[in-house]
Design a protein around this motif. Structure first.
Motif, PDB file in Angstrom:
ATOM      1  N   VAL A 175       3.617 -25.459   5.069  1.00 50.74           N
ATOM      2  CA  VAL A 175       4.728 -24.607   4.639  1.00 50.74           C
ATOM      3  C   VAL A 175       4.230 -23.167   4.656  1.00 50.74           C
ATOM      4  O   VAL A 175       3.261 -22.832   3.985  1.00 50.74           O
ATOM      5  CB  VAL A 175       5.228 -24.989   3.234  1.00 50.74           C
ATOM      6  N   THR A 176       4.894 -22.331   5.431  1.00 53.38           N
ATOM      7  CA  THR A 176       4.489 -20.936   5.564  1.00 53.38           C
ATOM      8  C   THR A 176       5.630 -20.013   5.143  1.00 53.38           C
ATOM      9  O   THR A 176       6.800 -20.396   5.170  1.00 53.38           O
ATOM     10  CB  THR A 176       4.091 -20.601   7.019  1.00 53.38           C
ATOM     11  N   ALA A 177       5.270 -18.791   4.788  1.00 55.65           N
ATOM     12  CA  ALA A 177       6.248 -17.738   4.488  1.00 55.65           C
ATOM     13  C   ALA A 177       5.567 -16.398   4.702  1.00 55.65           C
ATOM     14  O   ALA A 177       4.339 -16.313   4.765  1.00 55.65           O
ATOM     15  CB  ALA A 177       6.756 -17.851   3.052  1.00 55.65           C
ATOM     16  N   GLN A 178       6.363 -15.382   4.789  1.00 51.83           N
ATOM     17  CA  GLN A 178       5.878 -14.009   4.860  1.00 51.83           C
ATOM     18  C   GLN A 178       5.193 -13.638   6.162  1.00 51.83           C
ATOM     19  O   GLN A 178       4.284 -12.815   6.168  1.00 51.83           O
ATOM     20  CB  GLN A 178       4.942 -13.705   3.688  1.00 51.83           C
ATOM     21  N   HIS A 179       5.618 -14.209   7.289  1.00 55.41           N
ATOM     22  CA  HIS A 179       5.182 -13.642   8.564  1.00 55.41           C
ATOM     23  C   HIS A 179       5.707 -12.214   8.620  1.00 55.41           C
ATOM     24  O   HIS A 179       5.028 -11.307   9.040  1.00 55.41           O
ATOM     25  CB  HIS A 179       5.755 -14.427   9.756  1.00 55.41           C
ATOM     26  N   SER A 180       6.952 -12.077   8.187  1.00 56.91           N
ATOM     27  CA  SER A 180       7.558 -10.760   8.080  1.00 56.91           C
ATOM     28  C   SER A 180       7.383 -10.303   6.641  1.00 56.91           C
ATOM     29  O   SER A 180       7.879 -10.938   5.720  1.00 56.91           O
ATOM     30  CB  SER A 180       9.047 -10.850   8.430  1.00 56.91           C
ATOM     31  N   VAL A 193       1.904 -16.261   1.786  1.00 57.63           N
ATOM     32  CA  VAL A 193       1.915 -14.856   2.218  1.00 57.63           C
ATOM     33  C   VAL A 193       1.069 -14.756   3.488  1.00 57.63           C
ATOM     34  O   VAL A 193      -0.099 -14.406   3.448  1.00 57.63           O
ATOM     35  CB  VAL A 193       1.374 -13.905   1.123  1.00 57.63           C
ATOM     36  N   VAL A 194       1.679 -15.088   4.616  1.00 58.65           N
ATOM     37  CA  VAL A 194       0.952 -15.070   5.881  1.00 58.65           C
ATOM     38  C   VAL A 194       0.582 -13.638   6.277  1.00 58.65           C
ATOM     39  O   VAL A 194      -0.478 -13.404   6.837  1.00 58.65           O
ATOM     40  CB  VAL A 194       1.786 -15.745   6.995  1.00 58.65           C
ATOM     41  N   ASN A 195       1.435 -12.684   5.961  1.00 54.20           N
ATOM     42  CA  ASN A 195       1.221 -11.288   6.341  1.00 54.20           C
ATOM     43  C   ASN A 195       1.044 -10.430   5.081  1.00 54.20           C
ATOM     44  O   ASN A 195       1.956  -9.726   4.670  1.00 54.20           O
ATOM     45  CB  ASN A 195       2.410 -10.801   7.177  1.00 54.20           C
ATOM     46  N   PRO A 196      -0.131 -10.465   4.446  1.00 51.49           N
ATOM     47  CA  PRO A 196      -0.313  -9.729   3.192  1.00 51.49           C
ATOM     48  C   PRO A 196      -0.172  -8.217   3.350  1.00 51.49           C
ATOM     49  O   PRO A 196       0.352  -7.550   2.444  1.00 51.49           O
ATOM     50  CB  PRO A 196      -1.716 -10.118   2.726  1.00 51.49           C
ATOM     51  N   ASP A 197      -0.605  -7.662   4.477  1.00 50.95           N
ATOM     52  CA  ASP A 197      -0.462  -6.217   4.671  1.00 50.95           C
ATOM     53  C   ASP A 197       1.011  -5.820   4.743  1.00 50.95           C
ATOM     54  O   ASP A 197       1.425  -4.820   4.148  1.00 50.95           O
ATOM     55  CB  ASP A 197      -1.196  -5.764   5.937  1.00 50.95           C
ATOM     56  N   THR A 245       6.877  -4.059   5.228  1.00 50.21           N
ATOM     57  CA  THR A 245       7.251  -3.902   6.633  1.00 50.21           C
ATOM     58  C   THR A 245       7.047  -5.225   7.371  1.00 50.21           C
ATOM     59  O   THR A 245       6.402  -6.139   6.870  1.00 50.21           O
ATOM     60  CB  THR A 245       6.371  -2.839   7.330  1.00 50.21           C
ATOM     61  N   HIS A 246       7.579  -5.291   8.572  1.00 43.65           N
ATOM     62  CA  HIS A 246       7.324  -6.453   9.425  1.00 43.65           C
ATOM     63  C   HIS A 246       5.893  -6.455   9.925  1.00 43.65           C
ATOM     64  O   HIS A 246       5.299  -7.496  10.148  1.00 43.65           O
ATOM     65  CB  HIS A 246       8.258  -6.449  10.650  1.00 43.65           C
ATOM     66  N   ALA A 247       5.334  -5.264  10.122  1.00 44.84           N
ATOM     67  CA  ALA A 247       4.050  -5.130  10.796  1.00 44.84           C
ATOM     68  C   ALA A 247       2.868  -5.412   9.875  1.00 44.84           C
ATOM     69  O   ALA A 247       2.920  -5.166   8.672  1.00 44.84           O
ATOM     70  CB  ALA A 247       3.918  -3.724  11.369  1.00 44.84           C
ATOM     71  N   ASN A 248       1.793  -5.900  10.494  1.00 46.37           N
ATOM     72  CA  ASN A 248       0.532  -6.085   9.774  1.00 46.37           C
ATOM     73  C   ASN A 248      -0.259  -4.775   9.829  1.00 46.37           C
ATOM     74  O   ASN A 248       0.242  -3.750  10.307  1.00 46.37           O
ATOM     75  CB  ASN A 248      -0.253  -7.260  10.356  1.00 46.37           C
ATOM     76  N   VAL A 251      -3.135 -10.067  15.800  1.00 51.97           N
ATOM     77  CA  VAL A 251      -2.388 -10.857  14.817  1.00 51.97           C
ATOM     78  C   VAL A 251      -3.277 -11.956  14.224  1.00 51.97           C
ATOM     79  O   VAL A 251      -3.028 -13.145  14.412  1.00 51.97           O
ATOM     80  CB  VAL A 251      -1.090 -11.448  15.420  1.00 51.97           C
ATOM     81  N   PRO A 252      -4.308 -11.587  13.468  1.00 55.42           N
ATOM     82  CA  PRO A 252      -5.169 -12.609  12.877  1.00 55.42           C
ATOM     83  C   PRO A 252      -4.413 -13.529  11.921  1.00 55.42           C
ATOM     84  O   PRO A 252      -4.811 -14.672  11.719  1.00 55.42           O
ATOM     85  CB  PRO A 252      -6.236 -11.790  12.142  1.00 55.42           C
ATOM     86  N   GLU A 253      -3.298 -13.051  11.378  1.00 62.76           N
ATOM     87  CA  GLU A 253      -2.485 -13.891  10.497  1.00 62.76           C
ATOM     88  C   GLU A 253      -1.919 -15.081  11.265  1.00 62.76           C
ATOM     89  O   GLU A 253      -1.905 -16.204  10.765  1.00 62.76           O
ATOM     90  CB  GLU A 253      -1.323 -13.070   9.899  1.00 62.76           C
ATOM     91  N   SER A 254      -1.450 -14.832  12.472  1.00 60.79           N
ATOM     92  CA  SER A 254      -0.915 -15.914  13.300  1.00 60.79           C
ATOM     93  C   SER A 254      -2.018 -16.878  13.711  1.00 60.79           C
ATOM     94  O   SER A 254      -1.801 -18.089  13.788  1.00 60.79           O
ATOM     95  CB  SER A 254      -0.243 -15.341  14.553  1.00 60.79           C
TER      96      SER A 254
END
Length: 170
Positions: free
Chosen positions: A5-10, A48-52, A58-61, A82-85
Motif C-alpha cells: 500500500v503506497t501513498a504520496q507519490h505526489s 509517504v513515498v515522496n517525503p520532499d 509539490t508534486h516534485a521531489n 526518482v529514488p522514491e520510485s
C-alpha cells in the motif's frame, strides 16, 4: 498473501497519508477482523513515498521530478532522478504483492475543497480504470452499505468519455 500500500507519490495529496496511517492503526488495534487479516497477510505500507514533495507541498521531489510520472513497463525511468520510485519497485520485487493499492488524496490547498470517494478511477486520467469493473462495483456497494457514498464518475450519468483524441492516454 502480500499487499503493498503506497501513498504520496505526489506530495500534495496529503489526505492519502492520513488514510494509510488510520488503516495501519486499525490493523494493529486487536480488532478480530484486523487480526484475521494479519494472520494470513504480509502488509507493507509506504505512506509517504515522496517525503520532499510532502514537506514542500509539490508534486516534485528534491531533484525536481514527479516520482509518480516516471514509470514505464520495465519500472522507474530516470532512476537517478526518482529514488522514491526505485524504492517502491524494490518493495514490489521483494514482496511480489498480489495486491498493490496506491492511495490518492486531496491536496487541501483550496478552501472548502469537498470530494466524494471513488475507487479505481481518476478524473485526471481516463486511462486509470480497473481491469475488472466488477471488483470496483463490489467495493463501491460495500462502501455504500457502510454509509460512504462513492463518486461513480461518468457512470453517474451513463456517459463514457473516450475517443481517438484520448488514445495516447491508453
Amino acid at each position: 498473501e502480500h499487499v503493498l500500500v503506497t501513498a504520496q507519490h505526489s506530495g500534495i495529496e496529503r489526505s492519502a497519508t492520513t488514510s494509510l496511517f488510520s488503516l495501519m492503526e486499525w490493523l494493529v488495534s486487536g480488532d478480530p477482523a484486523a487480526a484475521e487479516i494479519l494472520r494470513h497477510t504480509v502488509a507493507v505500507f509506504m505512506p509517504v513515498v515522496n517525503p520532499d514533495g510532502y514537506v514542500r507541498g509539490t508534486h516534485a521531489n528534491a531533484a525536481g521530478f514527479d516520482p509518480y510520472s516516471y514509470w514505464g513497463p520495465e519500472g522507474p525511468r530516470n532512476r537517478e532522478g526518482v529514488p522514491e520510485s526505485v524504492a517502491v519497485q524494490q518493495m514490489m520485487d521483494q514482496y511480489r504483492p498480489e495486491v498493490h493499492a496506491d492511495a490518492h488524496g486531496l491536496d487541501l490547498s483550496f478552501p472548502g475543497y469537498i470530494s466524494l470517494e471513488n475507487s479505481a478511477a481518476a478524473y485526471s486520467n481516463l486511462a486509470m480504470r480497473a481491469y475488472r469493473r466488477e471488483l470496483v462495483d463490489e467495493m463501491n456497494a460495500a462502501a455504500l452499505e457502510e454509509g460512504f457514498p462513492s463518486d461513480l464518475l461518468e457512470q453517474d450519468s451513463e456517459r463514457l468519455f473516450w475517443g481517438p483524441e484520448l488514445e495516447w492516454m491508453g
